[in-house]
Scaffold this motif. Structure first.
Motif, PDB file in Angstrom:
ATOM      1  N   LEU A 266      -0.442  -1.573   1.484  1.00 35.48           N
ATOM      2  CA  LEU A 266      -1.102  -0.279   1.315  1.00 35.48           C
ATOM      3  C   LEU A 266      -2.216  -0.317   0.281  1.00 35.48           C
ATOM      4  O   LEU A 266      -3.143   0.499   0.328  1.00 35.48           O
ATOM      5  CB  LEU A 266      -0.079   0.784   0.918  1.00 35.48           C
ATOM      6  CG  LEU A 266       0.894   1.241   1.995  1.00 35.48           C
ATOM      7  CD1 LEU A 266       1.815   2.318   1.452  1.00 35.48           C
ATOM      8  CD2 LEU A 266       0.159   1.747   3.223  1.00 35.48           C
TER       9      LEU A 266
ATOM     10  N   TYR B  82       4.811  -0.912  -7.850  1.00 31.71           N
ATOM     11  CA  TYR B  82       4.002   0.182  -8.388  1.00 31.71           C
ATOM     12  C   TYR B  82       4.567   0.715  -9.698  1.00 31.71           C
ATOM     13  O   TYR B  82       5.760   1.023  -9.804  1.00 31.71           O
ATOM     14  CB  TYR B  82       3.930   1.310  -7.362  1.00 31.71           C
ATOM     15  CG  TYR B  82       3.275   2.571  -7.866  1.00 31.71           C
ATOM     16  CD1 TYR B  82       1.915   2.602  -8.154  1.00 31.71           C
ATOM     17  CD2 TYR B  82       4.022   3.732  -8.056  1.00 31.71           C
ATOM     18  CE1 TYR B  82       1.311   3.761  -8.616  1.00 31.71           C
ATOM     19  CE2 TYR B  82       3.430   4.899  -8.507  1.00 31.71           C
ATOM     20  CZ  TYR B  82       2.070   4.907  -8.793  1.00 31.71           C
ATOM     21  OH  TYR B  82       1.473   6.056  -9.251  1.00 31.71           O
TER      22      TYR B  82
ATOM     23  N   CYS C 261       3.722  -2.157  -0.828  1.00 33.81           N
ATOM     24  CA  CYS C 261       2.615  -1.775  -1.704  1.00 33.81           C
ATOM     25  C   CYS C 261       1.432  -2.735  -1.579  1.00 33.81           C
ATOM     26  O   CYS C 261       0.269  -2.323  -1.674  1.00 33.81           O
ATOM     27  CB  CYS C 261       3.089  -1.712  -3.152  1.00 33.81           C
ATOM     28  SG  CYS C 261       3.955  -0.182  -3.559  1.00 33.81           S
TER      29      CYS C 261
ATOM     30  N   PRO D 194      -0.169   6.993  -4.427  1.00 33.42           N
ATOM     31  CA  PRO D 194       0.007   8.367  -3.939  1.00 33.42           C
ATOM     32  C   PRO D 194       1.180   8.522  -2.973  1.00 33.42           C
ATOM     33  O   PRO D 194       1.885   9.541  -3.005  1.00 33.42           O
ATOM     34  CB  PRO D 194      -1.332   8.656  -3.242  1.00 33.42           C
ATOM     35  CG  PRO D 194      -2.313   7.771  -3.930  1.00 33.42           C
ATOM     36  CD  PRO D 194      -1.555   6.519  -4.250  1.00 33.42           C
ATOM     37  N   VAL D 195       1.401   7.521  -2.115  1.00 35.86           N
ATOM     38  CA  VAL D 195       2.521   7.595  -1.170  1.00 35.86           C
ATOM     39  C   VAL D 195       3.848   7.625  -1.916  1.00 35.86           C
ATOM     40  O   VAL D 195       4.732   8.445  -1.622  1.00 35.86           O
ATOM     41  CB  VAL D 195       2.479   6.404  -0.188  1.00 35.86           C
ATOM     42  CG1 VAL D 195       3.789   6.302   0.591  1.00 35.86           C
ATOM     43  CG2 VAL D 195       1.311   6.552   0.777  1.00 35.86           C
TER      44      VAL D 195
ATOM     45  N   LYS E 250      -3.476   2.920  -1.821  1.00 34.20           N
ATOM     46  CA  LYS E 250      -2.782   4.064  -1.231  1.00 34.20           C
ATOM     47  C   LYS E 250      -1.296   4.096  -1.589  1.00 34.20           C
ATOM     48  O   LYS E 250      -0.633   5.115  -1.405  1.00 34.20           O
ATOM     49  CB  LYS E 250      -2.934   4.039   0.288  1.00 34.20           C
ATOM     50  CG  LYS E 250      -4.372   4.176   0.782  1.00 34.20           C
ATOM     51  CD  LYS E 250      -4.430   4.119   2.299  1.00 34.20           C
ATOM     52  CE  LYS E 250      -5.864   4.222   2.804  1.00 34.20           C
ATOM     53  NZ  LYS E 250      -5.921   4.119   4.295  1.00 34.20           N
ATOM     54  N   CYS E 251      -0.769   2.977  -2.080  1.00 39.25           N
ATOM     55  CA  CYS E 251       0.661   2.905  -2.364  1.00 39.25           C
ATOM     56  C   CYS E 251       1.070   3.919  -3.418  1.00 39.25           C
ATOM     57  O   CYS E 251       2.099   4.590  -3.277  1.00 39.25           O
ATOM     58  CB  CYS E 251       1.045   1.493  -2.815  1.00 39.25           C
ATOM     59  SG  CYS E 251       2.811   1.291  -3.132  1.00 39.25           S
TER      60      CYS E 251
ATOM     61  N   TYR F 274       3.955   4.178   7.249  1.00 40.09           N
ATOM     62  CA  TYR F 274       2.953   3.571   6.383  1.00 40.09           C
ATOM     63  C   TYR F 274       2.833   2.059   6.539  1.00 40.09           C
ATOM     64  O   TYR F 274       1.734   1.509   6.449  1.00 40.09           O
ATOM     65  CB  TYR F 274       3.272   3.899   4.916  1.00 40.09           C
ATOM     66  CG  TYR F 274       3.257   5.367   4.609  1.00 40.09           C
ATOM     67  CD1 TYR F 274       2.054   6.057   4.497  1.00 40.09           C
ATOM     68  CD2 TYR F 274       4.445   6.076   4.452  1.00 40.09           C
ATOM     69  CE1 TYR F 274       2.030   7.422   4.218  1.00 40.09           C
ATOM     70  CE2 TYR F 274       4.437   7.435   4.172  1.00 40.09           C
ATOM     71  CZ  TYR F 274       3.227   8.101   4.063  1.00 40.09           C
ATOM     72  OH  TYR F 274       3.212   9.449   3.799  1.00 40.09           O
TER      73      TYR F 274
END
Length: 467
Positions: free
Chosen positions: A150, A200, A147, A156-157, A153-154, A136
């Motif tokens: 991303l 996050y 994060c 959900p990952v 997208k962070c 990622y």
């Protein structure tokens, strides 16, 4: 471990003081120049002692100012171990591991922990699964920038990571080996949303609740909830918030958010239905002097006062809700004796010390076992407060052997249970880390508890201790 000549030349003393292999990642980050533009989570307007005291008063805490009354300083880097004769003799031990009474709170003075850390689960560390991280965000070194890169997208990952990295099957695996204690590090973002933070905030508490309650209710395990990071950064390292961040110190705004995180943890425990199953660890490896990290110089006098200000505030918050919940104070590599004079006898507190031999100068695998036995006895401190060895591993600086791991593992488990309140191995999982060590094998062979079980190094009984 591999590291460049440039790093060793520029940061040699720090390498020797390194507490975990992720420290090498930190040095690689420094070499790549990412520290040239350090940011902090929040900045406070507080610039002088009087204004700071007034800001703290609004938070309901009094600033500590008595750092000079600390006790003697303990440092694993400064211990002198007497010469010993190597012996082939090993000792079998039957350790009566504590089984928590499901209706009672534990007493760390009598409790004996046989524990494992669940790190890199609710807080991310790159070197514990390079393949996953590099899939990622291969150019980043900490969760903050992971994060940030991303973006949306962070979430959900990380949610997928929380659901898969640790499951109830892992708890079953630990229970079969007589594990009775889990130390679970989290970021502050699991408990409070801090403006400007890239960490996050999602469903961490839900995943923690599922695993913790399963461990407590099914196996009577004890769970230590840890804040590995604090707003602003507690030690310049990725685990403290992000590489280069240290704005937690002397910042009333970040302290306020830290207390909000603590309040959230207390609420989580109180509403769990089993508050007796938890201990709160509000800080980890604090340092306001990066050049001295993991040594006796890692905390300045002002830094010590700030940590005590925070800990006293945490103790007050716990007492207002449930004074039976223990507080675990990570000792910043200074030892129980250092912190003992600051707190009254009878305070519901246990000191957390971290012991690693992979970065200790001159340590060879064949000589480490007698050092373990002697150091464990010394680490117990003045006995005013119980001591728990919250992190340790198997790697030594030189001559690691796969065949010698069991003796080193069993010796640490036994020594830390004999002289202190037990310990927790770091870490349950280390995946896909093929970094070399001096001697046999790779890094994962010495840091992954799950792998050690599969390879027969970890067994339910301690049967080859040096002590």
């Amino acid at each position: 471990m591999r590291s460049s000549t440039l790093i060793l030349a520029a940061f040699g003393p720090l390498v020797l003081a390194a507490p975990t292999p992720s420290f090498i990642t930190n040095l690689l980050a420094a070499e790549s120049g990412i520290t040239t533009a350090i940011t902090t989570t929040l900045k406070s307007a507080v610039t002088d002692a009087q204004t700071l005291a007034a800001a703290l008063a609004k938070l309901g805490v009094n600033p500590s100012t008595d750092a000079s009354k600390h006790g003697s300083v303990w440092s694993q880097d400064n211990l002198v171990v007497a010469a010993v004769k190597l012996s082939l003799k090993r000792f079998a031990h039957s350790i009566p591991w504590s089984k928590q009474d499901s209706a009672k709170y534990i007493d760390w003075k009598t409790y004996k922990a046989n524990g494992v850390n669940l790190g890199a689960w609710l807080e991310q560390e790159k070197n514990y699964d390079y393949a996953w991280w590099n899939k990622y965000s291969p150019t980043t070194f900490d969760e903050w920038n992971f994060c940030k890169e991303l973006g949306p997208k962070c979430g959900p990952v990380l949610e997928a990571r929380y659901a898969s990295f640790i499951t109830t099957a892992d708890i079953d695996k630990m229970a079969k080996q007589n594990i009775n204690t889990l130390r679970i590090p989290t970021t502050y973002a699991a408990w409070v949303k801090v403006p400007g933070s890239e960490l996050y905030s999602g469903n961490q508490q839900n995943y923690l609740r599922q695993i913790a309650l399963y461990a407590i209710k099914r196996y009577n395990m004890h769970v230590i909830i840890g804040l590995h990071s604090l707003p602003g950064g507690v030690n310049f390292l990725p685990i403290g918030e992000a590489f280069g961040h240290n704005a937690w110190f002397f910042n009333s705004t970040n302290l306020d958010y830290s207390f909000k995180a603590i309040d959230s943890i207390i609420s989580f425990i109180q509403t769990s239905g089993v508050p007796q199953g938890f201990t709160i660890a509000p800080i980890n490896e604090a340092s306001d002097n990066f050049a001295g990290f993991a040594t006796a110089d890692g905390l300045t006098a002002n830094g010590t006062n700030w940590v005590n200000t925070y800990i006293n505030g945490v103790l007050s918050r716990i007492a207002r809700t449930n004074k039976k919940i223990p507080l675990m104070l990570q000792d910043s590599f200074l030892g129980e004796r250092f912190w003992s004079p600051f707190y009254a006898a009878g305070t519901n507190m246990v000191i957390d010390s971290h012991i690693y031999f992979f970065a200790a100068s001159g340590i060879y695998a064949q000589y480490v076992s007698p050092a373990i036995c002697g150091q464990a006895q010394y680490t117990a401190g003045d006995a005013k407060f119980p001591v728990f060895i919250g992190e340790w591993s198997l790697q030594t600086l030189y001559n690691n052997t796969l065949a010698g791991r069991k003796t080193i593992y069993d010796t640490q488990v036994y020594a830390y249970s004999k002289y202190t309140s037990g310990s927790a191995f770091w870490n349950y999982n280390m995946l896909n880390n093929t970094d070399a060590v001096d001697g046999d094998g790779i890094t994962s062979d010495y840091w992954s508890w799950s792998l050690l079980v599969d390879q027969g190094v970890v067994t339910p009984m301690v049967n080859s201790s040096y002590c």
